[in-house]
Structures are given as C-alpha cells and as structure tokens.
Write a protein that holds these residues in place. Structure first.
Motif, short mmCIF file in Angstrom:
data_model
loop_
_atom_site.label_atom_id
_atom_site.label_comp_id
_atom_site.label_asym_id
_atom_site.label_seq_id
_atom_site.Cartn_x
_atom_site.Cartn_y
_atom_site.Cartn_z
N UNK A 98 -73.88 90.00 -22.56
CA UNK A 98 -73.62 89.29 -23.77
C UNK A 98 -74.37 90.11 -24.90
N UNK A 99 -75.41 90.57 -24.84
CA UNK A 99 -76.23 91.26 -25.92
C UNK A 99 -75.35 92.28 -26.80
N UNK A 100 -75.09 93.53 -25.83
CA UNK A 100 -74.34 94.42 -26.31
C UNK A 100 -72.88 94.17 -26.74
N UNK A 101 -72.43 93.17 -25.99
CA UNK A 101 -70.81 92.90 -26.43
C UNK A 101 -70.75 91.96 -27.81
N UNK A 102 -71.94 91.23 -28.00
CA UNK A 102 -72.05 90.75 -29.32
C UNK A 102 -72.34 91.48 -30.43
N UNK A 103 -73.42 92.28 -30.22
CA UNK A 103 -73.83 93.42 -31.28
C UNK A 103 -72.56 94.15 -31.78
N UNK A 104 -71.75 94.65 -30.80
CA UNK A 104 -70.55 95.52 -31.14
C UNK A 104 -69.67 94.51 -31.78
N UNK A 105 -69.51 93.33 -31.51
CA UNK A 105 -68.52 92.41 -32.24
C UNK A 105 -69.02 92.38 -33.66
N UNK A 162 -77.39 89.06 -42.16
CA UNK A 162 -76.35 87.77 -42.03
C UNK A 162 -75.42 88.37 -40.94
N UNK A 163 -74.96 89.46 -40.40
CA UNK A 163 -74.23 89.70 -39.33
C UNK A 163 -75.09 89.60 -38.21
N UNK A 164 -76.41 89.82 -38.24
CA UNK A 164 -77.25 89.34 -36.79
C UNK A 164 -77.52 88.09 -36.61
N UNK A 165 -77.33 87.21 -37.79
CA UNK A 165 -77.23 85.74 -37.92
C UNK A 165 -75.99 85.37 -37.02
N UNK A 166 -74.98 85.98 -37.50
CA UNK A 166 -73.60 85.64 -37.09
C UNK A 166 -73.77 85.93 -35.57
N UNK A 167 -74.20 87.05 -35.08
CA UNK A 167 -74.38 87.54 -33.73
C UNK A 167 -75.18 86.43 -32.97
N UNK A 168 -76.05 85.89 -33.43
CA UNK A 168 -76.83 84.72 -32.66
C UNK A 168 -75.88 83.62 -32.36
N UNK A 188 -74.27 83.67 -49.65
CA UNK A 188 -75.43 83.60 -50.74
C UNK A 188 -76.36 84.79 -50.77
N UNK A 189 -76.25 85.32 -51.95
CA UNK A 189 -77.35 86.25 -52.08
C UNK A 189 -77.06 87.93 -51.78
N UNK A 190 -75.63 87.73 -50.97
CA UNK A 190 -75.06 89.08 -50.49
C UNK A 190 -74.43 89.91 -51.71
N UNK A 191 -74.63 91.22 -51.72
CA UNK A 191 -73.91 92.00 -52.88
C UNK A 191 -72.36 92.07 -52.40
N UNK A 192 -71.75 92.45 -53.21
CA UNK A 192 -70.28 92.68 -53.10
C UNK A 192 -70.08 93.43 -51.64
N UNK A 193 -70.36 94.49 -51.36
CA UNK A 193 -70.03 94.96 -50.15
C UNK A 193 -70.37 94.22 -49.03
N UNK A 194 -71.45 93.62 -49.02
CA UNK A 194 -72.05 92.73 -47.92
C UNK A 194 -71.12 91.36 -47.96
N UNK A 195 -70.39 91.12 -48.91
CA UNK A 195 -69.50 89.81 -49.11
C UNK A 195 -68.19 90.21 -48.19
N UNK A 196 -67.75 91.45 -48.53
CA UNK A 196 -66.57 92.12 -48.08
C UNK A 196 -66.66 92.16 -46.40
N UNK A 197 -67.81 92.76 -46.10
CA UNK A 197 -68.12 92.77 -44.60
C UNK A 197 -68.09 91.69 -44.12
N UNK A 198 -68.77 90.45 -44.43
CA UNK A 198 -68.90 89.24 -43.77
C UNK A 198 -67.17 88.56 -43.64
N UNK A 199 -66.58 88.74 -44.87
CA UNK A 199 -65.42 88.14 -45.00
C UNK A 199 -64.41 88.62 -43.80
N UNK A 200 -64.53 90.12 -43.74
CA UNK A 200 -63.56 90.49 -42.47
C UNK A 200 -64.07 90.39 -41.29
N UNK A 201 -65.38 90.17 -41.13
CA UNK A 201 -65.88 89.79 -39.64
C UNK A 201 -65.12 88.14 -39.44
N UNK A 202 -65.35 87.51 -40.44
CA UNK A 202 -64.83 86.02 -40.23
C UNK A 202 -63.32 85.94 -39.75
#
Length: 307
Positions: free
Chosen positions: A113-120, A140-146, A162-176
């Motif tokens: 499950x570890x590699x699968x979740x990291x890839x996700x 934040x993505x690692x927190x989501x993986x956990x 909270x605290x993410x730069x614009x690029x980080x916000x876009x990444x998290x939004x796409x992932x969700x």
C-alpha cells in the motif's frame, strides 16, 4: 445503501460556559466535496473533532455511514482518513518511512500500500530525500498520503491549504478532485479561504458562532449569486413590455419598488439601454449587479442577527 456519509442531529458542544457548537444539523451526501466555511473560531474544528471521535458531544448525535451507536461509530471511523491541525510527520525520515510508521500504527497488513499511495499523491520519486527537505506542498501531499492509507471512503481535511504558495494550492486542488472523481472518495474540507473552495466544492455549509446557518449545493449557490442588470425607469410596466417584446425573454423580475432585475443580456447592457431609450423611457438607474461567492458568504456570516 445509505445516501449519506455523515449526518448530525442537534449536535452541540459546550466548553465551560461557551457553546462552541449549537444544535448543528449537517448532512453530507456520498460522493460530494463539502466545503465547511466559517471564520476562525466559528466552530469548524470543534465539529471535525466530534465527527472523528477526538471529542464527545455535550448533546445531540452523529451518524456515520448510517451508524449512530457509539460502538458502531468506533468501527466505521476506520473508514475515514483525516488531516487535523496539520499532518503529523517525522522530519528525519523519508516519505516511505513515514508511511510505514503510520501503516503499522493503523494495523494495515502488507507494505504494497505504501508505493501505491505515494504514487497516488505524486511522491513516488522522492527516494531517500528526508521530509525536512520537502516543500510545504510536498508535506501536505504526504499528509494526504497518510490519511489515504487503508483506502478511506471519507476524507476530512481541516484547513489543508493554509500557508501553501499558489502552485501548492493548485497541486492539492487537483489531487482532491482526482480522489473524488476517479476514486469516489467523499471529502469534507474546512476552510475560511472561499476563493479556493468555490473551485472545488459541490456542496457548502456556512457556520458562524457555532451555528450552521445554511447548507446548499454549488448550483443553488450560483443561482443565489446570479448576475443581473438593475434597471429603474419612469414607467416600469412599459419597460417590462419592451424587454419582453424586443428581446423575446421573460427572464426578468419587476420588484416591489418598481425596479427591474434583468437576468438575461447581462453582457449586452448597451443594447438593453438603447432599446429602452428608443421607446421613450427615461432611465433613472442602470447597472450590472449581483454578488460574487465571497460577498455572499461574507454577507451571510457578517449580517446574521441572533435573537
């Protein structure tokens, strides 16, 4: 099959003499992205702590996946993944080592499950890089993986951007969005950053001073915030006839004060004013109006009177 992942009934929480939550009746449908919106101190985190079992209600009940008995709630909470008050990470470990610790804590069998979740979450290539050297977005993505270990059906995130730069916000939004649309995970996101939530949520709950003021879908919200041309002329009845005849539309409303809300042709104000003027009408007021999402929430939160 139960249509709702979560329902609360008159859920209240009192700390000392302060009501942190007051008779909250909230419902989250399976497959939705529910944006819980409120100012800091509105009761968002208290509600999340009650849902996840980190605190107990003073009065009222919680129903998760159709279960409300306390013993059943303990069991079904295993189907939830959470990030509350920032992910708990070990800075001197790698991403996979962090997941291994949490896998063991959760009692999840097998390491596959570890590699699968990291890839996700897009962290499969971090190798031996320590978490202390990760960007905030990577953390934040690692927190989501956990939170995603164990394949949860319901994801609860408290202020995940909270605290993410614009690029980080876009990444998290796409992932969700991916987790919701491709994997069918229901998501509850608590945030006071409305500009980001409205790009993501399918449903909203507005919380203020511990009270749930309103629940509505994204479609209902867009209708409430609909743009229109505000028109005031010397003869509103004649203006209504002109609009209906000239533009072949009934998508307008004559208000009690005689003003007209024209919901069609908002992008063609010049043509509308010209048609009215050509018919001899005197235009007293003419302007585009309507709330944007941020204004709507600000008005609901700031303009509420409690009796």
């Amino acid at each position: 099959m139960n249509e709702y992942v979560l329902r609360t009934n008159n859920l209240s929480k009192k700390y000392h003499n302060k009501m942190a939550l007051n008779k909250v009746n909230l419902s989250i449908k399976k497959g939705s992205i529910y944006g819980l919106i409120g100012q800091n101190g509105a009761g968002k985190s208290t509600l999340i702590r009650l849902i996840t079992g980190l605190a107990y209600p003073t009065t009222g009940t919680i129903e998760l996946f159709g279960k409300s008995n306390e013993r059943e709630l303990v069991e079904v909470r295993k189907r939830i993944g959470t990030i509350i008050e920032g992910p708990a990470l070990y800075p001197h470990m790698t991403a996979s080592e962090n997941l291994e610790v949490h896998r063991l804590l959760k009692g999840i069998p097998g390491k596959e499950c570890i590699e699968k979740t990291l890839a996700l979450v897009g962290l499969q290539d971090t190798g031996k890089k320590k978490v202390k050297n990760f960007s905030l977005g990577m953390k934040q993505r690692l927190g989501l993986a956990i939170a995603l270990l164990g394949d949860p059906e319901f994801l609860i995130l408290d202020e995940p951007i909270n605290g993410l730069d614009p690029m980080g916000v876009v990444e998290i939004r796409g992932l969700l969005k991916k987790l919701n649309q491709e994997y069918g995970i229901t998501i509850l996101i608590s945030s006071h950053i409305l500009s980001e939530l409205h790009l993501l949520a399918t449903h909203y709950g507005i919380i203020h001073n511990g009270e749930l003021l309103e629940q509505l879908s994204a479609k209902e919200l867009n209708e409430k915030c609909q743009q229109y041309l505000h028109i005031k002329v010397d003869n509103p009845n004649k203006a209504a006839t002109v609009i209906e005849r000239h533009f072949a539309t009934q998508d307008f409303e004559v208000m009690p004060d005689g003003s007209i809300k024209l919901f069609a042709y908002v992008d063609l104000p010049g043509e509308v004013s010209k048609a009215l003027t050509n018919e001899g009408l005197v235009i007293e007021q003419f302007m585009p109006m309507g709330e944007d999402l941020e204004t709507y929430f600000t008005n609901r939160i700031g303009g509420v009177q409690h009796g």
